[in-house]
Motif scaffolding. Structure first.
Motif, short mmCIF file in Angstrom:
data_model
loop_
_atom_site.label_atom_id
_atom_site.label_comp_id
_atom_site.label_asym_id
_atom_site.label_seq_id
_atom_site.Cartn_x
_atom_site.Cartn_y
_atom_site.Cartn_z
N SER A 1 0.84 -1.19 0.00
CA SER A 1 0.00 0.00 0.00
C SER A 1 0.88 1.25 0.00
CB SER A 1 -0.91 0.01 1.23
OG SER A 1 -0.15 0.25 2.40
N ALA A 2 0.28 2.36 -0.30
CA ALA A 2 1.02 3.63 -0.33
C ALA A 2 1.53 3.98 1.06
CB ALA A 2 0.11 4.73 -0.85
N ARG A 3 0.74 3.70 2.08
CA ARG A 3 1.18 4.01 3.45
C ARG A 3 2.39 3.18 3.84
NH1 ARG A 3 -3.36 4.49 7.59
NH2 ARG A 3 -3.37 6.59 6.76
N HIS A 4 2.37 1.91 3.48
CA HIS A 4 3.52 1.03 3.78
C HIS A 4 4.77 1.55 3.08
CE1 HIS A 4 5.20 -3.21 4.56
NE2 HIS A 4 6.17 -2.41 4.24
N LYS A 5 4.64 2.00 1.84
CA LYS A 5 5.78 2.56 1.12
C LYS A 5 6.32 3.81 1.81
CE LYS A 5 4.55 0.67 -3.35
NZ LYS A 5 4.08 0.90 -4.69
N ARG A 6 5.43 4.62 2.38
CA ARG A 6 5.88 5.82 3.12
C ARG A 6 6.63 5.42 4.37
NH1 ARG A 6 0.58 7.63 1.82
NH2 ARG A 6 -0.07 7.38 3.98
N VAL A 7 6.17 4.36 5.04
CA VAL A 7 6.87 3.88 6.25
C VAL A 7 8.26 3.39 5.87
CG1 VAL A 7 6.89 2.10 8.04
CG2 VAL A 7 4.75 3.28 7.49
N MET A 8 8.35 2.58 4.83
CA MET A 8 9.66 2.06 4.40
C MET A 8 10.60 3.20 4.02
SD MET A 8 8.61 -1.33 2.16
CE MET A 8 8.12 -0.27 0.82
N ALA A 9 10.09 4.17 3.29
CA ALA A 9 10.92 5.31 2.88
C ALA A 9 11.41 6.08 4.10
CB ALA A 9 10.13 6.23 1.95
N ALA A 10 10.55 6.24 5.09
CA ALA A 10 10.95 6.96 6.32
C ALA A 10 12.02 6.18 7.08
CB ALA A 10 9.73 7.21 7.21
N LEU A 11 11.90 4.87 7.13
CA LEU A 11 12.89 4.05 7.82
C LEU A 11 14.25 4.16 7.15
CD1 LEU A 11 10.78 0.86 8.60
CD2 LEU A 11 11.47 2.66 10.20
N VAL A 12 14.26 4.13 5.83
CA VAL A 12 15.52 4.29 5.09
C VAL A 12 16.08 5.69 5.32
CG1 VAL A 12 16.56 4.38 2.79
CG2 VAL A 12 14.91 2.58 3.33
N GLU A 13 15.20 6.68 5.26
CA GLU A 13 15.62 8.07 5.41
C GLU A 13 16.28 8.32 6.77
OE1 GLU A 13 13.47 12.41 5.73
OE2 GLU A 13 12.53 10.89 4.46
N ILE A 14 15.69 7.83 7.85
CA ILE A 14 16.30 8.09 9.16
C ILE A 14 17.62 7.34 9.31
CG2 ILE A 14 14.16 8.75 10.31
CD1 ILE A 14 14.14 6.02 11.68
N ARG A 15 17.70 6.14 8.71
CA ARG A 15 18.97 5.40 8.77
C ARG A 15 20.06 6.15 8.02
NH1 ARG A 15 21.51 2.50 5.40
NH2 ARG A 15 19.75 2.04 4.01
N GLY A 37 17.49 -5.36 5.49
CA GLY A 37 17.21 -5.30 4.06
C GLY A 37 15.78 -5.69 3.73
N ARG A 38 15.28 -6.75 4.36
CA ARG A 38 13.90 -7.20 4.09
C ARG A 38 12.89 -6.15 4.51
NH1 ARG A 38 15.57 -12.02 6.54
NH2 ARG A 38 14.08 -11.64 8.20
N ILE A 39 13.15 -5.47 5.62
CA ILE A 39 12.23 -4.43 6.08
C ILE A 39 12.25 -3.26 5.12
CG2 ILE A 39 11.86 -2.70 7.89
CD1 ILE A 39 12.76 -5.00 9.86
N GLU A 40 13.44 -2.82 4.75
CA GLU A 40 13.55 -1.65 3.87
C GLU A 40 13.02 -1.93 2.47
OE1 GLU A 40 17.49 0.02 4.04
OE2 GLU A 40 17.17 0.74 6.10
N MET A 41 13.03 -3.18 2.05
CA MET A 41 12.48 -3.54 0.73
C MET A 41 10.98 -3.81 0.79
SD MET A 41 14.90 -3.28 -1.44
CE MET A 41 14.12 -4.08 -2.81
N GLY A 42 10.42 -3.89 1.99
CA GLY A 42 9.00 -4.14 2.13
C GLY A 42 8.61 -5.59 2.19
N ASP A 43 9.61 -6.47 2.29
CA ASP A 43 9.32 -7.91 2.37
C ASP A 43 8.91 -8.34 3.77
OD1 ASP A 43 10.00 -8.13 -0.30
OD2 ASP A 43 12.07 -8.69 0.14
N ARG A 44 9.20 -7.49 4.73
CA ARG A 44 8.85 -7.78 6.13
C ARG A 44 8.39 -6.48 6.77
NH1 ARG A 44 10.01 -7.67 11.33
NH2 ARG A 44 10.07 -9.56 12.59
N ARG A 45 7.41 -6.57 7.65
CA ARG A 45 6.92 -5.38 8.37
C ARG A 45 7.41 -5.40 9.80
NH1 ARG A 45 1.25 -3.46 6.23
NH2 ARG A 45 1.47 -4.08 4.07
#
Length: 72
Positions: A1-15, A37-45
């Protein structure tokens, strides 16, 4: 979903803002490199406690990160 993509992008951004590699974050979290890697790629939440720990390991305020995600 779009929201999940925003979460992943935020996680990468803060790292990346913290200047921390995936391997270093994994070491701080005492997890395998593939975990990050799996979290940042969206394979795991992340669940909420994991999200908070992720933020704390990078010196980010979890509440501010959530607010940032919701504003996007």
């Amino acid at each position: 979903s779009a929201r999940h993509k925003r979460v992943m992008a935020a996680l990468v951004e803060i790292r990346e803002k913290a200047g921390v590699s995936q391997r270093e974050l994994a070491r701080r979290l005492r997890r395998a490199h593939s975990y990050v890697g799996r979290i940042e790629m969206g394979d795991r939440r992340l669940d909420l406690p994991e999200f908070v720990e992720w933020c704390e390991m990078l010196g980010a305020d979890p509440l501010k990160v959530v607010a940032h995600i919701l504003r996007r």
